[in-house]
Scaffold this motif. Structure first.
Motif, mmCIF file in Angstrom:
data_model
loop_
_atom_site.group_PDB
_atom_site.id
_atom_site.type_symbol
_atom_site.label_atom_id
_atom_site.label_comp_id
_atom_site.label_asym_id
_atom_site.label_seq_id
_atom_site.Cartn_x
_atom_site.Cartn_y
_atom_site.Cartn_z
ATOM 1 N N ARG A 1 -5.062 -0.225 -18.525
ATOM 2 C CA ARG A 1 -4.382 1.069 -18.426
ATOM 3 C C ARG A 1 -2.937 0.975 -18.867
ATOM 4 N NH1 ARG A 1 -5.206 2.477 -12.959
ATOM 5 N NH2 ARG A 1 -3.026 3.046 -13.216
ATOM 6 N N ALA B 1 1.727 1.699 -3.507
ATOM 7 C CA ALA B 1 0.561 2.180 -4.248
ATOM 8 C C ALA B 1 0.268 3.644 -3.958
ATOM 9 C CB ALA B 1 -0.662 1.333 -3.903
ATOM 10 N N LEU C 1 -1.275 4.462 -1.045
ATOM 11 C CA LEU C 1 -2.458 4.473 -0.177
ATOM 12 C C LEU C 1 -2.061 4.649 1.285
ATOM 13 C CD1 LEU C 1 -4.363 1.522 -1.866
ATOM 14 C CD2 LEU C 1 -4.709 3.959 -2.228
ATOM 15 N N PHE D 1 -7.196 -5.779 -5.943
ATOM 16 C CA PHE D 1 -7.476 -5.903 -4.521
ATOM 17 C C PHE D 1 -7.976 -7.302 -4.174
ATOM 18 C CE2 PHE D 1 -7.615 -1.451 -5.369
ATOM 19 C CZ PHE D 1 -7.228 -0.826 -4.193
ATOM 20 N N TYR E 1 -13.052 3.219 -16.624
ATOM 21 C CA TYR E 1 -13.010 4.319 -15.653
ATOM 22 C C TYR E 1 -11.631 4.995 -15.574
ATOM 23 C CZ TYR E 1 -13.840 6.743 -11.222
ATOM 24 O OH TYR E 1 -13.972 7.692 -10.234
ATOM 25 N N GLY E 2 -10.593 4.170 -15.423
ATOM 26 C CA GLY E 2 -9.239 4.719 -15.302
ATOM 27 C C GLY E 2 -8.797 5.438 -16.559
ATOM 28 N N ILE F 1 0.459 3.161 -11.630
ATOM 29 C CA ILE F 1 0.438 1.788 -11.165
ATOM 30 C C ILE F 1 -1.001 1.286 -11.283
ATOM 31 C CG2 ILE F 1 2.323 1.906 -9.493
ATOM 32 C CD1 ILE F 1 -0.162 2.493 -7.502
ATOM 33 N N ARG G 1 0.827 -1.212 0.000
ATOM 34 C CA ARG G 1 0.000 0.000 0.000
ATOM 35 C C ARG G 1 0.861 1.261 0.000
ATOM 36 N NH1 ARG G 1 -5.236 -0.422 1.378
ATOM 37 N NH2 ARG G 1 -5.160 1.444 2.645
ATOM 38 N N PRO H 1 -1.664 8.413 -5.602
ATOM 39 C CA PRO H 1 -1.736 7.081 -6.244
ATOM 40 C C PRO H 1 -1.975 7.179 -7.752
ATOM 41 C CG PRO H 1 -3.054 7.123 -4.250
ATOM 42 C CD PRO H 1 -2.550 8.509 -4.442
ATOM 43 N N GLY H 2 -2.837 8.113 -8.136
ATOM 44 C CA GLY H 2 -3.190 8.242 -9.544
ATOM 45 C C GLY H 2 -2.043 8.717 -10.421
ATOM 46 N N ARG I 1 -9.153 -4.512 -15.421
ATOM 47 C CA ARG I 1 -9.123 -3.088 -15.072
ATOM 48 C C ARG I 1 -7.680 -2.625 -14.874
ATOM 49 N NH1 ARG I 1 -12.521 -1.241 -9.930
ATOM 50 N NH2 ARG I 1 -10.761 -2.203 -8.884
ATOM 51 N N MET J 1 -3.645 -1.708 -9.323
ATOM 52 C CA MET J 1 -3.673 -2.625 -8.187
ATOM 53 C C MET J 1 -4.874 -3.552 -8.304
ATOM 54 S SD MET J 1 -3.028 -1.598 -4.282
ATOM 55 C CE MET J 1 -3.486 -2.571 -2.880
ATOM 56 N N ARG K 1 -10.853 6.920 -18.746
ATOM 57 C CA ARG K 1 -11.622 8.174 -18.841
ATOM 58 C C ARG K 1 -10.995 9.237 -17.955
ATOM 59 N NH1 ARG K 1 -17.055 5.271 -18.500
ATOM 60 N NH2 ARG K 1 -17.418 4.747 -20.677
ATOM 61 N N ASN K 2 -10.589 8.825 -16.736
ATOM 62 C CA ASN K 2 -9.983 9.789 -15.815
ATOM 63 C C ASN K 2 -8.712 10.387 -16.391
ATOM 64 O OD1 ASN K 2 -11.953 9.411 -13.933
ATOM 65 N ND2 ASN K 2 -10.815 7.856 -12.796
ATOM 66 N N ARG K 3 -8.095 9.661 -17.307
ATOM 67 C CA ARG K 3 -6.860 10.159 -17.904
ATOM 68 C C ARG K 3 -7.101 10.799 -19.260
ATOM 69 N NH1 ARG K 3 -5.482 6.505 -14.344
ATOM 70 N NH2 ARG K 3 -3.476 6.688 -13.284
ATOM 71 N N ALA L 1 -8.850 6.043 -6.618
ATOM 72 C CA ALA L 1 -7.684 6.921 -6.501
ATOM 73 C C ALA L 1 -6.564 6.406 -7.402
ATOM 74 C CB ALA L 1 -7.213 6.981 -5.054
ATOM 75 N N ILE L 2 -6.369 5.089 -7.402
ATOM 76 C CA ILE L 2 -5.335 4.500 -8.255
ATOM 77 C C ILE L 2 -5.714 4.667 -9.727
ATOM 78 C CG2 ILE L 2 -4.325 2.291 -8.949
ATOM 79 C CD1 ILE L 2 -4.292 1.548 -5.991
ATOM 80 N N ASP L 3 -7.019 4.631 -9.995
ATOM 81 C CA ASP L 3 -7.496 4.834 -11.364
ATOM 82 C C ASP L 3 -7.394 6.297 -11.779
ATOM 83 O OD1 ASP L 3 -8.024 2.434 -12.542
ATOM 84 O OD2 ASP L 3 -10.088 2.281 -11.830
ATOM 85 N N GLY L 4 -6.821 7.116 -10.913
ATOM 86 C CA GLY L 4 -6.518 8.489 -11.309
ATOM 87 C C GLY L 4 -7.637 9.487 -11.087
#
Lengths: 359, 293
Positions: free
Chosen positions: A151, A51, A53, A82, A99-100, A78, A48, A73-74, A147, A80, A102-104, B192-195
């Protein structure tokens, strides 16, 4: 593709509890390093911290040569997986994976293409419209993997990803994870408490105990050359047997009640102990050829192997012996057992470390 | 094997449920029945004679522009109150969820307002906003806002919305906090890890997962604003100025007990009863079942 450099990493919580007392580790590009240890040894905390966290109390963490201690973390690039998968329950499988991206700010068409590619690799193509609640345990596990993969991160982090699966699926997913990691060549850290999982997956293994790395090495190196009693007892199943030794004059060491001298030391080891794995013992014809005589109190025939449990004179603990094939041994038998001289391990019970002896 | 509970005496079960039935009949069913009966009668001002008029009271009601105006006002009032109470309590709950030190003190203090009687809550805000002696109206005056809810209908409306919402914040806070704490930590970490930044995490992960709680609270808050805000309004503006804060429940009281139009007032309360029944059905149908996300 990336390397990880962990340098003097420490974790101390606000209440003063020190979860990790300092660890150094270099992970090469594309390497799969497994961190293994009993619960509470700090292995998940370490992961963690990598990561992002958990905050890092002391030491530095670099990914690809950049110190990332203070990165969110973002920002660490990396991914992760879980233990409970942590899939977003209100999103479809497609959206979970997207999701990841789109966030980028990845474009819509590219997201579609990437998700489709990964879904094909993981055989999730038919499930993209489903919600996580409509999936089986193994499918959820694959979505969690998807997931992470979609990325294309620098590093994969796995936090006991298989412990919620049943035994059969666990073996299957273990092989799948290894194959996938090889194929993608992504640097990975993998945390588990299961030593079989650790042995089979790892390029290199970190055995942790009470916030300290006890030994770092390849699985076979750790199996054949454990640095401490803890490592020796933790890696290998059934666990290594430990037998108390007597020190005679001249520093010669022998088993109580036996004439055979097994080794010699200079007397600096506090309480010398012999370690011998169950698979490195064999039965012999007479007590004269034997190192110990085992009075058998339980037998477990496994088909390919037979496990024999018993006690020996002068030894406190139970001793386990693994014999190939099946045997007609009964409870209450006295079984003469000899040790394979090439596989003897000597430890000092006083500090638990490998003892310095001459054989 | 018999699964039903059996009683040794035939009448014992009836005796056991009797208190509940009696209370319901005396305090709920009977008055409701009275209202229905009353709503089809017209009584003269001195109470000497009554006349059966079929549905004239209802016809008059829905032909009356001031009633429709009140209806509209009530809807605006309810949704404003619910939105304010829920928005603010969600904000408080999100902040309380992050607190580590002194958590229980903070939570306890936020729950206190719920113990304050509605009339007192109303008076409290009434005093603070009082144009002559109120601290808030004084401060508003300093920044150039002239506050007088005795004269300004919009300001009076805002006042009752604030007072009514304040009362409900504690209740919502408890539910929102419980809802937030039920969101698994690992989901937030995965996001959070997904940005995703804190805001995006909240709107794309936490808020959708709270939707069952939010929907439940929306119904509860609407019901509260519709029916339980009489005391707040009666203690502050009494529906004024110029009916600017007169909502349906207040109009029932005003027309019935001040205006002595018992038939019309009864008809209004029957309409309210129908609304309650509809909201209850909505609640049972959708809230009791888990809202799927």
């Amino acid at each position: 593709m990336a390397t990880i450099k962990i340098d003097g990493l420490k974790k101390r919580y606000a209440n003063g509890f020190e979860a990790i007392h300092g660890i150094d580790l270099d992970v090469a590009d594309g390497e799969l390093v497994v961190i293994v240890g009993p619960s509470g040894c700090g292995k998940s905390t370490l992961l963690r911290m990598v990561a992002g966290l958990e905050t890092i109390t002391e030491g530095t963490l670099s990914i690809d040569g950049t110190v990332v201690n203070d990165h969110e973390p973002g920002q660490r690039d990396i991914a992760m997986v879980f233990q409970n998968y942590a899939l977003y329950p209100h999103m479809s499988v497609f959206n979970n994976m997207a999701y990841g991206l789109r966030n980028r700010g990845v474009g819509r068409e590219e997201i579609k293409r990437k998700v489709a590619d990964v879904a094909a690799i993981l055989e999730l193509g038919d499930l993209l419209d489903r919600k996580p609640a409509q999936l089986s345990g193994g499918q959820r596990q694959r979505v969690a993997m998807g997931r992470a993969i979609v990325r294309d991160p620098k590093v994969f982090l796995f936090d006991e990803p298989l412990s919620n699966l049943d035994a059969k699926l666990r073996v299957q997913m273990r092989i799948e994870i290894k194959r996938l990691q090889r194929r993608l060549g992504t640097t990975s850290l993998y945390v588990t408490h299961d030593q079989v999982e650790a042995m089979t997956l790892a390029d290199r293994l970190v055995v942790m105990n009470a916030g300290r790395p006890e030994q770092i090495g390849t699985p076979m190196d750790i199996y054949t050359n454990p640095a401490s009693m803890f490592v020796a007892g933790f890696i290998g199943s059934p666990a290594m047997n430990f037998l108390a030794l007597e020190r005679m004059e001249g520093g010669r060491l022998r088993l109580p009640g036996s004439e055979a001298m097994l080794a010699e030391d200079d007397g600096s080891n506090g309480a010398p102990v012999l370690g011998i794995r169950p698979e490195h013992m064999r039965t012999v014809g007479t007590a004269a050829d034997a190192d110990i005589v085992l009075s058998v109190d339980a037998i477990e025939p496994l088909g390919a192997d037979t496990l024999v449990y018993g006690r020996a004179l002068g030894q406190e603990g139970e001793i386990v012996l693994r014999l190939g094939g099946s045997h007609s041994i009964g409870e209450g038998d006295n079984l003469p057992v000899a040790f394979d001289r090439n596989h003897l391990h000597f430890f000092d019970r006083a500090n638990g470390r490998r003892a310095d002896v001459r054989t | 094997m018999q699964k039903r509970v059996t009683f040794s005496h035939r009448y014992l079960p009836y005796l056991l449920v009797a208190p509940q039935i009696i209370i319901t009949v005396i305090f709920f069913i009977w008055p409701a029945g009275q209202a229905v009966v009353q709503s089809v009668l017209v009584e003269d001002a001195f109470g000497l004679s009554t006349e059966f008029v079929w549905f004239e009271n209802y016809q008059e009601l829905f032909a009356d522009p001031s009633y429709l105006q009140t209806f509209y006002r009530t809807i605006v009032f309810s949704f404003s109150t619910a939105a304010l109470a829920m928005g603010f309590s969600l904000l408080l709950a999100v902040m309380a969820d992050r607190i580590i030190k002194g958590e229980s003190v903070y939570k306890t203090m936020l729950i206190w307002p719920y113990a304050v009687a509605p009339a007192l809550a109303g008076v409290l805000w009434f005093m603070m906003f009082n144009p002559t002696i109120g601290i808030i109206s004084f401060l508003l005056g300093k920044v150039g806002v002239s506050w007088n809810h005795y004269l300004n209908g919009d300001q009076a409306f805002l006042l009752v919305v604030i007072a009514a919402a304040w009362k409900q914040i504690s209740y919502n806070f408890v539910f929102f906090l419980a809802g937030l704490q039920a969101v698994p930590r690992s989901l937030i970490e995965a996001a959070a890890i997904d940005g995703a930044g804190p805001f995006r995490r909240f709107w794309s992960i936490v808020f959708p997962l709270l939707s069952p709680t939010t929907f439940f609270l929306l119904v509860v808050n609407l019901v509260y604003a519709f029916f339980d805000t009489f005391a707040v309004i009666h203690a502050t503006t009494q529906g004024g100025p110029a009916k600017a804060t007169e909502i349906l429940v207040y109009k029932v009281f005003n027309d019935g007990f001040i205006g002595l139009d018992l038939g019309g007032s009864a008809a209004q309360s029957v309409v309210l009863m129908v609304i309650v029944i509809v909201l209850t059905i909505v609640q049972f149908k959708y809230v009791e079942r888990k809202v799927a996300y």
